[in-house]
Structure formats: C-alpha cells, structure tokens
Design an enzyme around this catalytic site. Structure first.
Site, PDB file in Angstrom:
ATOM      1  CB  SER A  38      -0.839   0.009   1.138  1.00 48.80           C
ATOM      2  OG  SER A  38      -0.362  -0.246   2.410  1.00 48.80           O
ATOM      3  CG  HIS A 241      -1.426   3.641   4.482  1.00 46.05           C
ATOM      4  ND1 HIS A 241      -1.850   2.864   5.539  1.00 46.05           N
ATOM      5  CD2 HIS A 241      -0.759   2.653   3.455  1.00 46.05           C
ATOM      6  CE1 HIS A 241      -1.763   1.723   5.383  1.00 46.05           C
ATOM      7  NE2 HIS A 241      -1.021   1.568   4.170  1.00 46.05           N
TER       8      HIS A 241
END
Length: 259
Positions: A38, A241
């Site tokens: 990711s 993230h």
C-alpha cells in the site's frame, strides 16, 4: 548492474525542475514496473485507478513514471505481502524491464496489527510490537531474498530501487486517536520502524539494489506534527499511510535521488 539510460534520467530530472513536460525519445523509452504494498500503490493518496488495490495517480510510482516519460506497469497493491508479490506481481517483469521499484515487508511482520493494538484504549501494544520486530529480524530477510532473487531472474538488466517506510509518529504529544497512543508508545513504534528499515536495507544491499530511506524526508511531517504527510487515525481515509503530499514531497525526491 545495468543502469538506466543516462541521457533519459538527466533529461527527466532537469526538465522536472523546470516544470516542463518530459519528452522521451523512442529509443530511450524506459520500461518501468512498480511492485509492492500500500505504501507503493498509494493507499491514502487517492484518487484510485483500481479500487481493490488502491493504486493512486498521486502515488510516487505514478509520479515517477510521469517524470521519466516511462512506459509504466503499475501492479503494487494495498495489503500485499512478499508472497503476494511472488504470486501476483512479478509476472509483470520481463527481460525488457529497465526500472523496478518495490516497497514490501510491512504486512509480512504484522505492522498493521501492532498499530491497531496501540490505538486500542487500555491495551498494552508492546507485545504486538515485539512480535513484529521478531518477524522482521527472523523471518523477513529470507522472504525479501526470495522476492529480490525473482526480480533479478525475471528482469536481469533492470535497475532496482527498494523503498523503505517512514517513522509514523512525531512522538512529542498525544494528538492521535483521542490521545490513546502515548508518547512512549509512539517512540516504541518508531524504534520498530527503524528495525524494519535496517532489515530491508541490508536485504537490498545483498542484491546490489539501491535502497531509498525516506525517514529523513518525513522527519517533521509525521503523525501529530504541524504539517503531517501521513494520515493519523481517521475513518474517512486510509489511516497511517502517506497522503499525496508524502508521495510528492517525500518519496518522489528520494527515489529520483537514488536514480
């Protein structure tokens, strides 16, 4: 190890600084494949070309391909492990591949589980961090070696750039997750991130791959900093993230520097 066409890289970097479009000659076209999890697909950066894998047009591989004027194959996928790279991603590599970027390893050691434990109120997350560190030290090197060996086999002339992970937390206050992550826990998570970086760097070096350490780039832009390039605890995006700014100002310059 084969290097990318020097003229193509110099032209791309120079024109990027001048904010001019990159025009690659046909004979210098770079065949670029982006592998990974990711942090490579761009989860959290949006918008996404692929909802299942969350491949973002603002992820650093997409930005790098545009800078280099490359022929781009984007197979990084959110949630991927080293096993997933071997089963589903390396097939994109060929003998014609000139450039490969890959960021992988966090999901193999259960880093998400450690973060989840730390944001859970009244839960001691140190055991989860310690288990992630054990996996990083004892299990991850062999898994990375298998992936890197497969990359060498399938794309023997490619320049390979391995990207690491940033430290997540500023570790100066408890702004995140309603203050449930203490400063001590943030520091402990950062220590774990340092271990993960060291393991990945050593594995990359063993194969002669360039390692891109982004910890310095993200210093001052962690969760709970004044200008974070990472999402903290959120229900509206992908927590922990990089934001689009993290890919543009953090990862992209570091990768270009490695080239």
């Amino acid at each position: 190890m084969h290097r990318l066409p020097r003229a193509a890289i110099v032209a791309a970097a120079t024109l990027a600084l001048l904010a001019a479009p990159v025009a690659a000659h046909a004979q210098d076209t770079i065949h670029y494949v982006a592998l990974g999890d990711s942090y490579s697909s761009g989860s959290g950066a949006g918008p996404y070309q692929d909802a299942a894998c969350q491949r973002s047009t603002k992820a650093h591989p997409s930005l790098l391909a545009a800078e280099l004027g490359a022929e781009f194959t984007f197979v990084a996928c959110g949630g991927a492990t080293t096993d997933d790279v071997l089963a589903e991603q390396v097939q994109a590599l060929t003998a014609e591949t000139d450039l490969v970027t890959i960021g992988i390893g966090g999901n193999d050691i259960g880093w998400t589980e450690a973060i989840t434990a730390c944001i859970t109120p009244f839960k001691n997350c140190y055991p989860a961090i310690q288990e992630a560190e054990r996996k990083a030290a004892e299990e991850l090197p062999a898994k990375l070696d298998a992936v890197y060996t497969e990359i060498e086999t399938r794309a023997p002339d490619a320049e390979v750039v391995v990207t690491g992970y940033p430290r997540l937390f500023a570790a100066r206050n408890t702004c995140d997750a309603l203050g449930s992550i203490s400063i001590a826990e943030q520091q402990r998570m950062n220590t774990g991130a340092d271990l993960l970086s060291a393991v990945i760097e050593e594995a990359a070096a063993a194969h002669g791959f360039a390692y891109v350490d982004v910890r310095d780039e993200f210093t001052g832009h962690e969760v709970c900093s004044a200008q974070p390039w990472l999402h903290g605890f959120t229900l509206t995006d992908v927590p922990y993230h990089p934001k689009a700014s993290g890919h543009l100002a953090g990862y992209l310059p570091a990768v270009l520097g490695a080239l």
